[in-house]
Each structure stands twice: as structure tokens, then as C-alpha cells.
Scaffold this motif. Structure first.
Motif, PDB file in Angstrom:
ATOM      1  N   HIS A 117       0.824  -1.217   0.000  1.00  8.59           N
ATOM      2  CA  HIS A 117       0.000   0.000   0.000  1.00  8.59           C
ATOM      3  C   HIS A 117       0.858   1.267   0.000  1.00  8.59           C
ATOM      4  O   HIS A 117       0.427   2.288  -0.517  1.00  8.59           O
ATOM      5  N   ASP A 164      -7.526  -3.123   3.790  1.00 12.42           N
ATOM      6  CA  ASP A 164      -7.353  -4.559   4.029  1.00 12.42           C
ATOM      7  C   ASP A 164      -8.321  -5.095   5.082  1.00 12.42           C
ATOM      8  O   ASP A 164      -7.928  -5.844   5.981  1.00 12.42           O
ATOM      9  N   HIS A 167      -7.880  -5.830  -1.869  1.00 13.85           N
ATOM     10  CA  HIS A 167      -7.551  -7.214  -2.251  1.00 13.85           C
ATOM     11  C   HIS A 167      -8.765  -7.979  -2.760  1.00 13.85           C
ATOM     12  O   HIS A 167      -8.773  -9.206  -2.754  1.00 13.85           O
TER      13      HIS A 167
HETATM   14 ZN   LIG Z   1      -2.599  -5.270   1.667  1.00 10.30          ZN
END
Ligand SMILES: [Zn+2]
Length: 326
Positions: free
Chosen positions: A146, A249, A296
Motif C-alpha cells: 500500500h 485490508d 484485495h
Molecule cells: Zn494489503
């Protein structure tokens, strides 16, 4: 106007179609072997959202905790995922043009990982923008997939005119030499990568840390979801009654964690807290019908969350033109 074919012409057309095609296709056509550019665009109110693809990483199923190996395999198989060589996991970032600001949420991996990652700058340019136009980079957290993209392939700041925002709790962990000194040996590199990525911005006074409730860029608010990392934070963009949560995340494995949010990933700094945040964010997103963007989720990672049974399910956005009328 389309006229119907004369019956005789229709017969000839049908015969032409019935001719063997093998002679015409004798020479093989070379396969292109390239993917389409890794960007996808949609509107949320007056905001223009561009999903940017950094690449992918194959994650071993042994990284998933909180359910039996058998149950995890069952959830993967249900989604037609063959996992013996690891589960393909996308890394996405999101560029938001608010009309006043060009905001990038997360920056990808740049050179911190292998050749399957590091595509953000190329895809940002393919999408019609230049990195110099980005005025704000909002980091969900300081993990390398990131934050490393703050630097280009030569280690220079990739976003020369941008201020970088990260939560106080996140900076207080990864950028704190005392915490880094006490970290287990196998996680030292993550501290180094985070510190390296933000260093030139910090030196130029362009690293801003924020606390809950602080004003960020106009029209954007922080949505803390700690656990994966201590200061992990999503960002909520609002326009004309529509809301987009870029959630970072909150989850890594769409095939297993929507169905069972108790499943956690090895990388969590604090798994119980990450699980609690995931449940809360899923519940909020489903209840408030939020547009969601996930770092993700399968690219472009834009869509909605809905309740399903004891868990949730993912409803991806439908490809189409950029519409501001809904
Ligand atoms: Zn990540």
C-alpha cells in the motif's frame, strides 16, 4: 432501414456460412498474450473513481486462520478456486477525482515485491492521468503493498506534488524506532519498507498524520478499522447522497472471508481486533448499501456487500459507461 433478404439471397447466405472454414483458418493467428490496461472507471455522485491494478500475489491457504483446512478448501472450491499453488490475490489502489482534488488511496507495491506487482504508475498513466496531478495520497495503512508505491522504480517520490495522509496510530507504530527495535526479526523489513517509503515526503513536510474526526480532503472522512494494523483506516467519499468506502485490508480472501468473517489472515497485527473490524465494516456496508472499493478484492474491486446466511456475499459492479444519473 433493414430489408428482409430475398429468399434466394437468404439461401445463398446460408450456404456460404455452411462452407468449411478450415481452409480459411489454415494459418494460425498469433495470440496477443497481453491483458487489457489495469484500470476501471465509474462514477459515485459527482466523483470519478478509477480503480488501478498494481498486480497480484499468490497467497498460500496456510495463511488463513480461524477455520479448519477442510472448511477453507470447501469455501475456495465453491468459488471454483484451485488453491494448490496459492490463491491469486489482487492488489488495487483507487484514484478519486473530486472535481477539486485528485486523491489516490494507497499506492501499490512499486519495487518492494516481485514482477507480478508494481503496476500502479503505469496504469494511472494508461487511465489518462499523470502522477504530478495527484495532490493527496491517503494510505489505509503502511504495509508495503500500500505504501511502497509512494516511491517510483528509482526510489524517488512518485507523486511530486502530493501530501501523504496516514493515521496517527499507524504512523506511531510503523514509523516509531522504539517499536521497530522491539519487532520480531521476520517483521523488521516491514518497518524498514514503511519508513523508507514515506521518508522523502516526511523530510519535505508533506506527511500528515490525523486523529479520528480530523478534517482530511474535502468530501472525505477517515473510517478507522484497526486490527490488521494498529491504525488501519478506510476512507469514506460522499457525493450527492452516495457513499464509497475504500476499505483497504478489511479482508484478503473474498472466497472465504465474506462467507465466514471469523477467518483471519496471518499478517494481522491483532487478529481478534481485525475480525471485529471486519464484522463491523461488513455490517455497515450491507446496511447502508455503500459502494465499496477493496484493496484485495478481485479487480476492479468495486461493488456492494449483502447479507447471506450467517455471513455476507460480494456483488461486483457491472461493466458499463460512466453514469452520473443514478
Ligand atoms: Zn494489503
Amino acid at each position: 432501414m433493414i430489408r428482409p433478404l430475398h429468399p434466394r439471397h437468404a439461401l445463398l447466405a446460408a450456404l456460404a456460412l455452411a462452407l468449411p472454414l478450415t481452409t480459411a483458418l489454415a494459418a494460425p493467428v498469433a495470440k496477443q498474450q497481453t491483458q487489457v490496461p489495469g484500470y476501471y472507471r465509474m462514477a459515485v455522485g459527482d466523483l470519478e473513481i478509477t480503480a488501478l491494478y498494481d498486480g497480484y500475489v499468490d497467497l498460500g491457504t496456510n495463511l488463513l486462520k480461524g477455520a479448519s483446512a477442510e472448511d477453507i478448501q470447501g469455501l475456495l472450491a465453491r468459488m471454483f478456486i484451485e488453491s494448490s499453488k496459492g490463491v491469486q490475490t489482487a492488489v488495487n489502489a483507487y484514484l478519486v477525482n473530486t472535481g477539486k482534488h485528485l486523491v489516490l488511496v494507497d499506492s501499490g507495491s512499486s519495487k518492494c515485491f516481485g514482477p507480478t506487482l508494481g503496476g500502479i504508475l503505469g496504469n494511472l498513466k494508461a487511465a489518462g492521468y499523470q502522477p504530478e496531478q495527484v495532490d493527496s495520497v491517503l494510505l489505509t495503512h503502511l504495509h508495503p503493498d500500500h505504501a511502497c508505491g509512494l516511491l517510483d522504480a528509482n526510489g524517488k517520490p512518485a507523486f511530486a506534488n502530493a501530501t501523504v495522509f496516514v493515521s496517527q496510530d499507524e504512523a506511531g507504530y510503523w514509523l516509531n524506532p522504539d517499536v521497530a527495535a522491539k519487532a520480531p526479526a521476520d517483521s523488521k523489513q516491514f518497518f524498514d519498507m514503511a519508513q523508507n517509503a514515506v521518508a522523502p515526503y516526511k523530510a519535505a513536510g508533506k506527511l500528515k498524520t490525523f486523529a479520528a474526526g480530523d478534517a482530511l480532503v474535502e468530501g472525505v472522512s477517515a473510517a478507522p478499522s484497526p486490527g490488521h494494523t494498529p491504525g488501519h483506516s478506510g476512507y469514506l467519499f460522499s457525493s450527492k447522497g452516495q457513499n464509497l468506502l475504500v476499505w483497504g485490508d478489511v479482508m484478503h480472501s473474498h472466497a472465504t472471508q465474506f462467507a465466514n468473517p471469523e477467518i483471519a489472515i496471518e499478517f494481522d497485527v491483532d487478529s481478534p481486533r481485525a475480525i471485529a473490524s471486519r464484522k463491523q465494516v461488513f455490517a455497515d456496508a450491507a446496511r447502508d448499501k455503500l459502494w465499496v472499493a477493496g484493496a484485495h478484492l478481485p479487480f476492479p474491486g468495486l461493488g456492494h456487500v449483502r447479507s447471506e446466511g450467517k455471513g455476507y456475499a460480494w456483488v461486483p459492479a457491472e461493466y458499463g459507461p460512466i453514469r452520473n444519473d443514478r
